[in-house]
Design a protein around this motif. Structure first.
Motif, PDB file in Angstrom:
ATOM      1  N   ASN A 180       7.658  46.677  -9.947  1.00 39.93           N
ATOM      2  CA  ASN A 180       7.537  47.225 -11.767  1.00 39.93           C
ATOM      3  C   ASN A 180       7.414  48.002 -12.987  1.00 39.93           C
ATOM      4  O   ASN A 180       6.694  48.745 -13.219  1.00 39.93           O
ATOM      5  N   THR A 183      13.608  43.589 -10.922  1.00 40.91           N
ATOM      6  CA  THR A 183      13.931  42.542 -11.101  1.00 40.91           C
ATOM      7  C   THR A 183      14.338  42.450  -9.336  1.00 40.91           C
ATOM      8  O   THR A 183      14.753  42.857  -8.338  1.00 40.91           O
ATOM      9  N   GLN A 215      13.633  37.604 -11.825  1.00 38.82           N
ATOM     10  CA  GLN A 215      12.149  38.009 -12.526  1.00 38.82           C
ATOM     11  C   GLN A 215      12.105  39.195 -12.500  1.00 38.82           C
ATOM     12  O   GLN A 215      12.317  39.960 -11.256  1.00 38.82           O
ATOM     13  N   GLU A 248       6.903  39.554  -9.996  1.00 36.50           N
ATOM     14  CA  GLU A 248       6.345  38.001 -10.085  1.00 36.50           C
ATOM     15  C   GLU A 248       6.843  37.170  -9.215  1.00 36.50           C
ATOM     16  O   GLU A 248       6.147  36.198  -8.645  1.00 36.50           O
ATOM     17  N   ARG A 266       4.724  37.325  -6.018  1.00 39.20           N
ATOM     18  CA  ARG A 266       3.891  35.704  -5.874  1.00 39.20           C
ATOM     19  C   ARG A 266       4.208  34.930  -6.302  1.00 39.20           C
ATOM     20  O   ARG A 266       3.571  34.012  -5.298  1.00 39.20           O
ATOM     21  N   GLY A 267       5.909  34.474  -6.723  1.00 36.10           N
ATOM     22  CA  GLY A 267       6.345  33.222  -6.288  1.00 36.10           C
ATOM     23  C   GLY A 267       6.561  31.765  -5.104  1.00 36.10           C
ATOM     24  O   GLY A 267       6.067  31.361  -4.538  1.00 36.10           O
TER      25      GLY A 267
END
Length: 204
Positions: free
Chosen positions: A6, A12, A34, A38, A41-42
């Motif tokens: 983060n 990333t 990303q 993120e 979670r994807g």
């Protein structure tokens, strides 16, 4: 390998894959630019949500990843046998005092057992991490590193958590998996903040 999440060291998913190429052997989804959280979670929302477990295993620093796996399996205690509970107790003690010769010896002994259960995989992860953190790749008095040692500790963490999840009833599995991933993300964020604070406090 200390991986920060983060916005800190490895921002990333691609950063993580570049820093630890072994992750590509454990998951098929290709990395993107990303942010790591993120992306994770994807994965959870994707076709193979188990890959979010894999990503967490590699995203966390090794010792934190072992503790995360311990906590995941502790939530499945009724699905584990006595041997796994004993192995997890060794892991718990090792995480609390990783430099203790007694705890290192216990983890090393547990590491020698074939990784055929969730707890055995987590003990193996602790042993691999220990072997990689001391000079010469082994602990004094310990067995020689496992033939699987070329894999990082995260590989064994991933295998252990997924082996535990496989024992969960199918109707409940995604909910449990999601809870494990969220716990991993929270731990990654806490580790990132802690390491950021440590870096800030370092003298110039």
């Amino acid at each position: 390998m200390a991986v920060m999440a983060n916005g800190l060291r490895l921002k990333t998913a691609r950063d993580l894959f570049m820093a630890c190429p072994a992750i590509a052997r454990d998951m098929r989804t290709l990395p993107t630019e990303q942010p790591s959280i993120e992306f994770c979670r994807g994965l959870l929302a994707g076709r193979v949500p188990e890959e979010a477990i894999t990503f967490c295993a590699y995203l966390l620093p090794d010792r934190a990843a072992v503790w995360w796996a311990h906590e995941c399996l502790s939530h499945l205690s009724e699905l584990l046998d006595g041997t796994d509970h004993e192995l997890l107790a060794y892991v718990r003690d090792w995480v609390g005092e990783p430099d203790s010769p007694r705890h290192r010896a216990a983890v090393s002994q547990a590491e020698a057992a074939p990784p055929t259960t969730p707890g055995a995989w987590i003990a193996l992860a602790a042993g691999w991490r220990d072997n990689g953190s001391v000079a010469g790749g082994s602990v004094a008095g310990a067995e020689a590193p496992s033939a699987l040692q070329p894999f990082p500790a995260a590989h064994a963490v991933n295998a252990g958590v997924l082996a535990g999840l496989a024992r969960v009833a199918l109707a409940d599995r995604f909910a449990v998996l999601s809870a494990f991933v969220e716990m991993g993300i929270q731990m990654a964020e806490v580790e990132a903040l802690r390491q950021s604070a440590d870096a800030y406090l370092q003298p110039p």
